[in-house]
Design a protein around this motif. Structure first.
Motif, PDB file in Angstrom:
ATOM      1  N   LEU A 108      91.056  29.817 121.514  1.00  0.00           N
ATOM      2  CA  LEU A 108      91.561  28.454 121.407  1.00  0.00           C
ATOM      3  C   LEU A 108      93.054  28.459 121.110  1.00  0.00           C
ATOM      4  CD1 LEU A 108      90.871  25.342 121.063  1.00  0.00           C
ATOM      5  CD2 LEU A 108      90.679  25.838 118.606  1.00  0.00           C
ATOM      6  N   THR A 109      93.791  27.570 121.789  1.00  0.00           N
ATOM      7  CA  THR A 109      95.187  27.351 121.452  1.00  0.00           C
ATOM      8  C   THR A 109      95.260  26.488 120.195  1.00  0.00           C
ATOM      9  OG1 THR A 109      95.951  27.480 123.746  1.00  0.00           O
ATOM     10  CG2 THR A 109      97.367  26.325 122.190  1.00  0.00           C
ATOM     11  N   CYS A 110      96.012  26.933 119.214  1.00  0.00           N
ATOM     12  CA  CYS A 110      96.164  26.190 117.965  1.00  0.00           C
ATOM     13  C   CYS A 110      97.632  25.865 117.715  1.00  0.00           C
ATOM     14  CB  CYS A 110      95.630  27.003 116.790  1.00  0.00           C
ATOM     15  SG  CYS A 110      93.836  27.236 116.809  1.00  0.00           S
ATOM     16  N   ASN A 111      97.847  24.798 116.933  1.00  0.00           N
ATOM     17  CA  ASN A 111      99.205  24.459 116.510  1.00  0.00           C
ATOM     18  C   ASN A 111      99.209  24.315 114.991  1.00  0.00           C
ATOM     19  OD1 ASN A 111      98.004  21.852 116.205  1.00  0.00           O
ATOM     20  ND2 ASN A 111      98.521  21.400 118.335  1.00  0.00           N
ATOM     21  N   ASN A 112      99.785  23.256 114.478  1.00  0.00           N
ATOM     22  CA  ASN A 112      99.839  23.099 113.020  1.00  0.00           C
ATOM     23  C   ASN A 112      98.632  22.364 112.438  1.00  0.00           C
ATOM     24  OD1 ASN A 112     102.517  24.304 112.426  1.00  0.00           O
ATOM     25  ND2 ASN A 112     103.275  22.643 113.723  1.00  0.00           N
ATOM     26  N   ASP A 113      97.659  22.030 113.272  1.00  0.00           N
ATOM     27  CA  ASP A 113      96.470  21.307 112.825  1.00  0.00           C
ATOM     28  C   ASP A 113      95.433  22.293 112.284  1.00  0.00           C
ATOM     29  OD1 ASP A 113      94.258  19.758 112.418  1.00  0.00           O
ATOM     30  OD2 ASP A 113      94.276  18.813 114.396  1.00  0.00           O
ATOM     31  N   PHE A 114      95.252  22.289 110.961  1.00  0.00           N
ATOM     32  CA  PHE A 114      94.328  23.254 110.369  1.00  0.00           C
ATOM     33  C   PHE A 114      92.873  22.954 110.679  1.00  0.00           C
ATOM     34  CE2 PHE A 114      97.337  25.777 108.158  1.00  0.00           C
ATOM     35  CZ  PHE A 114      96.635  26.923 107.816  1.00  0.00           C
ATOM     36  N   ALA A 115      92.585  21.741 111.139  1.00  0.00           N
ATOM     37  CA  ALA A 115      91.209  21.419 111.524  1.00  0.00           C
ATOM     38  C   ALA A 115      90.765  22.309 112.679  1.00  0.00           C
ATOM     39  CB  ALA A 115      91.094  19.947 111.904  1.00  0.00           C
ATOM     40  N   ASP A 116      91.664  22.567 113.616  1.00  0.00           N
ATOM     41  CA  ASP A 116      91.338  23.434 114.749  1.00  0.00           C
ATOM     42  C   ASP A 116      91.123  24.873 114.301  1.00  0.00           C
ATOM     43  OD1 ASP A 116      91.429  21.387 116.583  1.00  0.00           O
ATOM     44  OD2 ASP A 116      93.494  21.785 117.206  1.00  0.00           O
ATOM     45  N   ILE A 117      91.952  25.312 113.381  1.00  0.00           N
ATOM     46  CA  ILE A 117      91.842  26.691 112.895  1.00  0.00           C
ATOM     47  C   ILE A 117      90.526  26.885 112.150  1.00  0.00           C
ATOM     48  CG2 ILE A 117      92.901  28.429 111.403  1.00  0.00           C
ATOM     49  CD1 ILE A 117      95.600  26.895 111.914  1.00  0.00           C
ATOM     50  N   HIS A 118      90.192  25.952 111.293  1.00  0.00           N
ATOM     51  CA  HIS A 118      88.923  26.047 110.561  1.00  0.00           C
ATOM     52  C   HIS A 118      87.732  25.964 111.526  1.00  0.00           C
ATOM     53  CE1 HIS A 118      90.290  26.194 106.437  1.00  0.00           C
ATOM     54  NE2 HIS A 118      91.134  25.198 106.663  1.00  0.00           N
ATOM     55  N   TRP A 119      87.857  25.128 112.558  1.00  0.00           N
ATOM     56  CA  TRP A 119      86.777  25.034 113.543  1.00  0.00           C
ATOM     57  C   TRP A 119      86.586  26.363 114.266  1.00  0.00           C
ATOM     58  CZ3 TRP A 119      86.589  25.832 118.795  1.00  0.00           C
ATOM     59  CH2 TRP A 119      85.386  25.478 119.427  1.00  0.00           C
ATOM     60  N   ALA A 120      87.691  27.010 114.630  1.00  0.00           N
ATOM     61  CA  ALA A 120      87.615  28.293 115.324  1.00  0.00           C
ATOM     62  C   ALA A 120      86.925  29.343 114.473  1.00  0.00           C
ATOM     63  CB  ALA A 120      89.017  28.761 115.720  1.00  0.00           C
ATOM     64  N   VAL A 121      87.227  29.342 113.176  1.00  0.00           N
ATOM     65  CA  VAL A 121      86.585  30.286 112.259  1.00  0.00           C
ATOM     66  C   VAL A 121      85.095  29.970 112.135  1.00  0.00           C
ATOM     67  CG1 VAL A 121      86.481  31.103 109.873  1.00  0.00           C
ATOM     68  CG2 VAL A 121      88.706  30.719 110.967  1.00  0.00           C
ATOM     69  N   LYS A 122      84.775  28.705 111.911  1.00  0.00           N
ATOM     70  CA  LYS A 122      83.383  28.284 111.750  1.00  0.00           C
ATOM     71  C   LYS A 122      82.561  28.549 113.009  1.00  0.00           C
ATOM     72  CE  LYS A 122      80.540  24.224 110.683  1.00  0.00           C
ATOM     73  NZ  LYS A 122      80.550  22.760 110.367  1.00  0.00           N
ATOM     74  N   SER A 123      83.179  28.362 114.174  1.00  0.00           N
ATOM     75  CA  SER A 123      82.470  28.531 115.451  1.00  0.00           C
ATOM     76  C   SER A 123      82.437  29.976 115.919  1.00  0.00           C
ATOM     77  CB  SER A 123      83.124  27.652 116.518  1.00  0.00           C
ATOM     78  OG  SER A 123      83.088  26.290 116.154  1.00  0.00           O
ATOM     79  N   LYS A 124      83.059  30.865 115.131  1.00  0.00           N
ATOM     80  CA  LYS A 124      83.053  32.306 115.416  1.00  0.00           C
ATOM     81  C   LYS A 124      83.677  32.612 116.784  1.00  0.00           C
ATOM     82  CE  LYS A 124      78.915  33.108 112.606  1.00  0.00           C
ATOM     83  NZ  LYS A 124      79.706  33.523 111.419  1.00  0.00           N
TER      84      LYS A 124
END
Length: 209
Positions: A108-124
């Motif tokens: 996933l491409t991420c920027n400064n939105d930590f919601a995306d980063i946490h989602w990527a971790v949670k979704s493995k």
């Protein structure tokens, strides 16, 4: 068997490039250490998409390099692709996994939105790529990512983190304080006169980390 994304250079290619030149450059670049190749979904209207993807996969398979498609996950169902890279968080990721019903690499491409980063971790997911680290014509749609965001993501992520956007061998010294795993490059390799030498210059800087 599911392939993995290793640390190093993640190559993004533009399928709108003239096909013969594109395939020739891919084969040249893969003679150096490339950890993955992503096909950007910038397909011209008159192109035979599935035929081109199959040719690219054939070249990459001979070098043992995984191939990911940008966004169009449905192509994994019938083409020899290894995974998908999402530009934004898919709302139906669990359904996608059910439909495909096979292992695949996902990023996933991420920027400064930590919601995306946490989602990527949670979704493995298998990796994330931050865009854009520097100003870039290729990544003009990406906001600049703060180094502090990258540092915080590294603390919570259990997968490789790549940096993208405006990265050149000469400005990689500015990234040495970041404990990242690799870089994603497009024009810095594919649009230069000697793409193989360009990869070597990036690798030299990566080895300085």
């Amino acid at each position: 068997m599911k392939k993995r994304i290793e640390n190093g250079i993640y190559l993004v290619i533009d399928p709108s490039m003239e096909e013969e030149i594109l395939l020739e450059r891919i084969e040249i670049v893969l003679q150096e250490k490339i950890v993955a190749l992503q096909i950007w979904d910038n397909f011209p209207k008159n192109i035979k998409v599935e035929s081109l993807i199959t040719k690219i996969c054939g070249i990459c398979q001979s070098f043992g390099v995984p191939v990911l498609i940008n966004n169009h996950w449905e192509l994994l169902a019938h083409l020899p692709l290894d995974g998908v890279h999402f530009d934004r968080r898919p709302e139906n990721y669990e359904k996608i996994k059910t439909v495909l019903n096979k292992p695949f690499i996902s990023g996933l491409t991420c920027n400064n939105d930590f919601a995306d980063i946490h989602w990527a971790v949670k979704s493995k997911l298998d990796y994330i790529s931050f865009c854009s680290v520097f100003h870039s014509n290729t990544s003009s749609s990406c906001e600049l990512v703060s180094f502090e965001t990258i540092r915080k993501a590294i603390e919570i992520a259990d997968f490789p983190i790549f940096l993208a956007g405006g990265i050149r061998p000469e400005n990689m010294k500015e990234l040495r304080d970041l404990n990242y795993d690799g870089i994603a490059v497009v024009s810095g390799v594919m649009n230069v006169e000697d793409p193989k030498e360009a990869v070597r210059k990036y690798l030299i800087e990566l080895n300085h980390l």
